[in-house]
Design an enzyme around this catalytic site. Structure first.
Site, PDB file in Angstrom:
ATOM      1  N   LYS A  88       0.849  -1.193   0.000  1.00 42.60           N
ATOM      2  CA  LYS A  88       0.000   0.000   0.000  1.00 42.60           C
ATOM      3  C   LYS A  88       0.881   1.238   0.000  1.00 42.60           C
ATOM      4  CE  LYS A  88      -3.965   2.044   0.153  1.00 42.60           C
ATOM      5  NZ  LYS A  88      -3.435   2.961  -0.878  1.00 42.60           N
ATOM      6  N   GLN A 109       7.114   3.872   3.906  1.00 38.30           N
ATOM      7  CA  GLN A 109       5.715   3.454   3.944  1.00 38.30           C
ATOM      8  C   GLN A 109       5.519   2.186   4.770  1.00 38.30           C
ATOM      9  OE1 GLN A 109       3.745   5.603   1.836  1.00 38.30           O
ATOM     10  NE2 GLN A 109       2.020   4.863   3.038  1.00 38.30           N
ATOM     11  N   LYS A 112       5.272   3.467   8.387  1.00 34.26           N
ATOM     12  CA  LYS A 112       4.110   4.345   8.503  1.00 34.26           C
ATOM     13  C   LYS A 112       2.836   3.519   8.556  1.00 34.26           C
ATOM     14  CE  LYS A 112       4.049   7.826   5.703  1.00 34.26           C
ATOM     15  NZ  LYS A 112       3.885   8.673   4.491  1.00 34.26           N
ATOM     16  N   LYS A 124       5.441   1.768  -3.029  1.00 36.33           N
ATOM     17  CA  LYS A 124       5.362   3.117  -3.609  1.00 36.33           C
ATOM     18  C   LYS A 124       5.617   3.002  -5.105  1.00 36.33           C
ATOM     19  CE  LYS A 124       4.635   7.340  -1.940  1.00 36.33           C
ATOM     20  NZ  LYS A 124       3.654   7.685  -0.900  1.00 36.33           N
ATOM     21  N   GLY A 163      -2.784   8.117  -4.517  1.00 42.02           N
ATOM     22  CA  GLY A 163      -2.155   9.314  -5.062  1.00 42.02           C
ATOM     23  C   GLY A 163      -0.999   9.794  -4.209  1.00 42.02           C
ATOM     24  N   ASP A 164      -0.214  10.680  -4.784  1.00 37.42           N
ATOM     25  CA  ASP A 164       0.883  11.346  -4.094  1.00 37.42           C
ATOM     26  C   ASP A 164       1.101  12.645  -4.862  1.00 37.42           C
ATOM     27  OD1 ASP A 164       4.148  11.622  -3.546  1.00 37.42           O
ATOM     28  OD2 ASP A 164       3.082  10.696  -1.877  1.00 37.42           O
ATOM     29  N   THR A 208      -4.270  13.557   4.885  1.00 36.14           N
ATOM     30  CA  THR A 208      -2.865  13.747   5.259  1.00 36.14           C
ATOM     31  C   THR A 208      -2.674  15.062   6.003  1.00 36.14           C
ATOM     32  OG1 THR A 208      -2.206  12.474   3.296  1.00 36.14           O
ATOM     33  CG2 THR A 208      -0.496  13.738   4.419  1.00 36.14           C
ATOM     34  N   ASN A 239      -2.299  19.894  -1.891  1.00 39.64           N
ATOM     35  CA  ASN A 239      -3.381  19.243  -1.168  1.00 39.64           C
ATOM     36  C   ASN A 239      -3.088  19.108   0.332  1.00 39.64           C
ATOM     37  OD1 ASN A 239      -5.952  17.567  -1.359  1.00 39.64           O
ATOM     38  ND2 ASN A 239      -4.556  16.121  -0.394  1.00 39.64           N
ATOM     39  N   SER A 375      -6.948   5.788   3.505  1.00 39.37           N
ATOM     40  CA  SER A 375      -6.924   4.837   2.387  1.00 39.37           C
ATOM     41  C   SER A 375      -7.309   3.448   2.877  1.00 39.37           C
ATOM     42  CB  SER A 375      -5.540   4.804   1.745  1.00 39.37           C
ATOM     43  OG  SER A 375      -5.340   5.897   0.883  1.00 39.37           O
TER      44      SER A 375
END
Length: 443
Positions: A88, A109, A112, A124, A163-164, A208, A239, A375
């Protein structure tokens, strides 16, 4: 670092030359987990494995621009660790993307996602494509070509991208449409960050930024303080930054400055969120235009926003944006806490400077976990074909971020490092992953 861990790090550098961001991320974790290895020697068995991705995919992305010229970019997906669940992590479309950036992000990630308490692994991806200045149709053609390769590597139980930077609702929509067309399946859970009309979750867009501010509020509360009346500076104006600003204002703080790649703007009355959104989300313009419409605002070009005095700093732009000089400026400006809304925006030198000055510091793998947390909630809703209200989703996000904070705080205390959120986050995240990897055997 212990000698055995030092040898692992030397091996990482030798196997992954020319990838300084990845080296930096690995070193930060390995430098923190010594106390856990001393208490649990069996964890040493997985240190080398956790630093090596399970799978790395690099692929060509040909697409046609509006002039009919065929362009070629490079796409990536690093599936780093699935010990806790399907891979993820987001997709980043930006010219700076290369394998080392994707590996650094994927490595971060892992921990996290572990800190959220959810059953998701770490990965990622992205491409060295820049959506800025491209028409909607060009972005659509690129996304369709990108997914034409990526689709074979992902799935709701395998790998779930989101998304990123450079990948928002527009891009996710194009990616999902192409996935659906190729596979002839409506796997809503294959991507997160989707639009509400086709399986998206409330609060995902805000998550976020909101999550980083919730973490900051918990950190201040732990110190007997609060966000009320705090003077806050935020880097970025995308964002994450926009929704961090929104939540700071809702909790009683005042954001007096934000930035983009061209400089920063100061508005002592507080950043006008409606104006910022119009400028960035609708016009896709430069932040310098803010001062043209806000009478009391001042735009400063080609300077760092961290020179603006503040109580709380929220770096929400990109990696390594706060170096030694910026950290010294924050200390001189009276900053009492730095909470990372971006991935690894603070260099090791800067972290040391902040620590020596007594500035509380929250690493991104803990503080910006809100995006992946929601997410995960989106995946739950997709699996059950359910939808939750905005209020329900925001409350769940707040609870998750409180739990993340409390896990980091308690773990740091458990290992004799009270108040060290970096050590707490790294040890707790690594411990959860290590336990799962040991249970799975040699995989």
């Amino acid at each position: 670092m212990p000698e055995t861990v030092e040898s692992v790090f030397a091996g990482v550098v030798a196997r992954n030359p020319g990838e300084p961001e990845f080296h930096q991320a690995v070193r930060e974790v390995l430098e923190s987990i010594g106390p856990a290895l001393a208490r649990h020697p069996e964890y040493a068995e997985v240190v080398e494995r956790v630093c090596e991705p399970e799978r790395q995919v690099i692929f060509r992305v040909p697409w046609e621009d509006d002039r009919g010229r065929v362009r070629v970019n490079r796409g990536f997906r690093v599936e780093f660790n699935s010990a806790l669940g399907p891979f993820k992590g987001g997709l980043r479309f930006h010219p700076s993307v290369y394998l080392g950036i994707v590996k650094f992000l994927g490595f971060e990630q892992i921990f996290k996602n572990a800190l959220t308490g959810l059953s998701i692994g770490g990965g990622k991806g992205g491409a060295d494509f820049d959506p800025k200045g491209r028409s909607d149709r060009e972005v659509m053609r690129f996304c369709q070509s990108f997914m034409t390769e990526l689709y074979r590597h992902i799935g709701p139980q395998t790998d779930v991208p989101a998304g990123d930077i450079g990948v928002g609702g527009r891009e996710i929509g194009y990616l999902f449409g192409q996935y659906k067309r190729i596979t002839n399946r409506y796997d809503a859970g294959v991507l997160t960050g989707k639009g509400l009309a086709y399986g998206g979750a409330q609060v995902r867009r805000e998550a976020t930024g909101y999550g980083a501010v919730f973490f900051a509020d918990e950190m201040l509360r732990q110190a007997g303080d609060s966000l009320a009346g705090k003077r806050v500076v935020v880097s970025g104006s995308g964002n994450v930054a926009i929704y961090a600003i929104e939540k700071v204002h809702q909790l009683g703080g005042i954001v007096v400055a934000c930035s983009d790649s061209g400089g920063y703007v100061v508005d002592e009355k507080g950043i006008d969120l409606a104006l910022l959104r119009e400028l960035k989300e609708q016009r896709r313009g430069r932040l310098s235009g803010y001062a043209e419409h806000a009478r009391n605002a001042v735009a400063v070009a080609d300077r760092t926003v961290w020179e603006v005095p503040c109580d709380l700093a929220l770096p929400c732009a990109t990696q390594n944006e706060i170096g030694g000089a910026e950290a010294a400026a924050l200390v001189a400006g009276g900053c009492v806490a730095v909470v990372e809304g971006a991935n690894m925006p603070t260099t090791p030198e800067a972290v040391r400077i902040l620590g020596r000055a007594g500035v509380r510091f929250a690493p991104g793998k803990a503080a910006n976990a809100g995006g992946v947390a929601v997410s995960g909630l989106e995946m739950q809703q997709n699996a059950s074909r359910d939808t939750w209200t905005f209020g329900e989703s925001e409350q769940r996000l707040r609870e998750i971020m409180r739990d993340v904070h409390d896990r980091c705080w308690a773990t740091a205390e458990e290992f004799g490092l009270p108040g060290d959120y970096v050590a707490g986050a790294n040890i707790q995240g690594f411990r959860r992953v290590a336990e799962a990897m040991l249970a799975h055997g040699l995989v």
